[in-house]
Design a protein around this motif. Sequence first.
Motif, PDB file in Angstrom:
ATOM      1  N   LEU A 111       0.815  -1.211   0.000  1.00 29.65           N
ATOM      2  CA  LEU A 111       0.000   0.000   0.000  1.00 29.65           C
ATOM      3  C   LEU A 111       0.851   1.264   0.000  1.00 29.65           C
ATOM      4  N   SER A 112       2.081   1.155   0.466  1.00 23.82           N
ATOM      5  CA  SER A 112       2.997   2.296   0.381  1.00 23.82           C
ATOM      6  C   SER A 112       3.308   2.627  -1.072  1.00 23.82           C
ATOM      7  N   TRP A 113       3.416   1.601  -1.911  1.00 20.16           N
ATOM      8  CA  TRP A 113       3.650   1.866  -3.337  1.00 20.16           C
ATOM      9  C   TRP A 113       2.439   2.542  -3.967  1.00 20.16           C
ATOM     10  N   ALA A 114       1.242   2.179  -3.515  1.00 14.92           N
ATOM     11  CA  ALA A 114       0.047   2.885  -3.991  1.00 14.92           C
ATOM     12  C   ALA A 114       0.100   4.348  -3.568  1.00 14.92           C
ATOM     13  N   ARG A 115       0.503   4.589  -2.343  1.00 15.12           N
ATOM     14  CA  ARG A 115       0.633   5.959  -1.837  1.00 15.12           C
ATOM     15  C   ARG A 115       1.608   6.765  -2.685  1.00 15.12           C
ATOM     16  N   ARG A 116       2.597   6.075  -3.243  1.00 16.82           N
ATOM     17  CA  ARG A 116       3.611   6.755  -4.055  1.00 16.82           C
ATOM     18  C   ARG A 116       3.216   6.861  -5.523  1.00 16.82           C
ATOM     19  N   GLY A 117       2.002   6.463  -5.852  1.00 13.93           N
ATOM     20  CA  GLY A 117       1.496   6.748  -7.182  1.00 13.93           C
ATOM     21  C   GLY A 117       1.265   5.580  -8.106  1.00 13.93           C
ATOM     22  N   ALA A 118       1.549   4.357  -7.664  1.00 12.20           N
ATOM     23  CA  ALA A 118       1.286   3.210  -8.530  1.00 12.20           C
ATOM     24  C   ALA A 118      -0.196   3.171  -8.882  1.00 12.20           C
ATOM     25  N   ALA A 119      -0.490   2.912 -10.144  1.00 16.54           N
ATOM     26  CA  ALA A 119      -1.872   2.926 -10.597  1.00 16.54           C
ATOM     27  C   ALA A 119      -2.653   1.755 -10.031  1.00 16.54           C
ATOM     28  N   VAL A 152      -3.791 -11.743   4.282  1.00 12.34           N
ATOM     29  CA  VAL A 152      -4.460 -11.139   3.127  1.00 12.34           C
ATOM     30  C   VAL A 152      -5.725 -10.404   3.568  1.00 12.34           C
ATOM     31  N   GLU A 153      -6.482 -10.989   4.489  1.00 10.86           N
ATOM     32  CA  GLU A 153      -7.678 -10.309   4.995  1.00 10.86           C
ATOM     33  C   GLU A 153      -7.301  -9.015   5.703  1.00 10.86           C
ATOM     34  N   ALA A 154      -6.220  -9.041   6.479  1.00 12.68           N
ATOM     35  CA  ALA A 154      -5.762  -7.818   7.151  1.00 12.68           C
ATOM     36  C   ALA A 154      -5.352  -6.764   6.130  1.00 12.68           C
ATOM     37  N   ALA A 155      -4.675  -7.190   5.052  1.00 14.65           N
ATOM     38  CA  ALA A 155      -4.253  -6.253   4.011  1.00 14.65           C
ATOM     39  C   ALA A 155      -5.464  -5.639   3.306  1.00 14.65           C
ATOM     40  N   ARG A 156      -6.468  -6.464   3.030  1.00 17.98           N
ATOM     41  CA  ARG A 156      -7.682  -5.937   2.387  1.00 17.98           C
ATOM     42  C   ARG A 156      -8.380  -4.919   3.277  1.00 17.98           C
ATOM     43  N   ALA A 157      -8.441  -5.217   4.577  1.00 13.87           N
ATOM     44  CA  ALA A 157      -9.078  -4.280   5.505  1.00 13.87           C
ATOM     45  C   ALA A 157      -8.305  -2.971   5.575  1.00 13.87           C
ATOM     46  N   LEU A 158      -6.987  -3.073   5.563  1.00 19.85           N
ATOM     47  CA  LEU A 158      -6.160  -1.872   5.607  1.00 19.85           C
ATOM     48  C   LEU A 158      -6.344  -1.046   4.335  1.00 19.85           C
ATOM     49  N   ALA A 159      -6.410  -1.719   3.193  1.00 21.92           N
ATOM     50  CA  ALA A 159      -6.648  -1.008   1.934  1.00 21.92           C
ATOM     51  C   ALA A 159      -7.985  -0.278   1.964  1.00 21.92           C
ATOM     52  N   ALA A 160      -9.007  -0.950   2.500  1.00 25.36           N
ATOM     53  CA  ALA A 160     -10.324  -0.310   2.592  1.00 25.36           C
ATOM     54  C   ALA A 160     -10.280   0.896   3.509  1.00 25.36           C
ATOM     55  N   ASP A 161      -9.546   0.789   4.608  1.00 29.79           N
ATOM     56  CA  ASP A 161      -9.414   1.928   5.515  1.00 29.79           C
ATOM     57  C   ASP A 161      -8.792   3.134   4.819  1.00 29.79           C
ATOM     58  N   LEU A 162      -7.925   2.865   3.840  1.00 33.13           N
ATOM     59  CA  LEU A 162      -7.250   3.939   3.120  1.00 33.13           C
ATOM     60  C   LEU A 162      -8.053   4.416   1.910  1.00 33.13           C
ATOM     61  N   GLY A 163      -9.210   3.799   1.697  1.00 33.98           N
ATOM     62  CA  GLY A 163     -10.068   4.217   0.592  1.00 33.98           C
ATOM     63  C   GLY A 163      -9.744   3.573  -0.735  1.00 33.98           C
ATOM     64  N   HIS A 164      -8.977   2.487  -0.721  1.00 31.80           N
ATOM     65  CA  HIS A 164      -8.606   1.803  -1.959  1.00 31.80           C
ATOM     66  C   HIS A 164      -9.538   0.623  -2.199  1.00 31.80           C
TER      67      HIS A 164
END
Length: 279
Positions: free
Chosen positions: A75-83, A95-107
């Motif tokens: 998700l840090s790479w997304a923050r840095r502009g990865a499409a 993976v479930e934790a990562a998905r939840a974190l992505a959702a928290d960030l609005g992704h």
Amino acid sequence: MSTQLDHQSAPDGWHEDNRAMWDERVPVHVAGTYYDLDGFRAHPDVLRDFETAEVGDVTGKTLLHLQCHIGTDTLSWARRGAARVVGLDFSAPAVEAARALAADLGHGPERAAFVTSDVYDAAEAVPEASYDIVYTGLGALCWLPDIRRWAETAASLVAPGGFLYLAEFHPLTEALDDATGSQIAHDYFRREAQVWDEPGTYADPHAPTVHNRSVSWQHTLGDVVSALAATGLRIEFLHEHEVSLFPRFENFEVRDGYHRFPADQPRIPLIYSLKASKS
């Protein structure tokens, strides 16, 4: 504490042991201060300065992160502009934790997707056939017995004109004594599996845990570079770094945000990074 077994006689169930170990530690990592997910949600970028400098601008690019754990680097790479970023890990709770974190960030999944799969099966598991950047972060390769198969899988997922980027702890450190890192104490070329029985986790050594058995392998720098070169990828660089992310040796000091040897001690490489491109 560890014991060593010949690679070919690694214990049955090693994969299940490793997955049970990681599955159990996910809630410890999610709740603890080591990953500080509340802080990450406020500022979602935990990449190291040498990684961002060496990978360069990721704006508009697709990126696949193999062995992504709970997704903070992904998700840090997304923050840095990865499409679009895709993270893959064999631990379903991670993976479930990562998905939840992505959702928290609005992704949503169109921007940041996470897949449960063994890394060797990545080509069949990930949503796209290839990616501009295939990334593997620190502490991943030791959990894989077959480095050539890993290299073939990773290379197959690099798009033409894209590249693989790897940052990893330097295998030389595993040959040295734990106290000072100044004496040869172990065989650098050992190929046998190491079987560990250790409670806790690097994120919380005192965490109560049940699934403490795990199996890992040591891969020399030559093995990794040769495996990637054999896939046809072009090695653009191999860099060695004098810093670490954790106190690998008992005499380490923290300076400039990294763990390092004392200033008066001769230095050795603690991390290496490489970039390998596809024509």
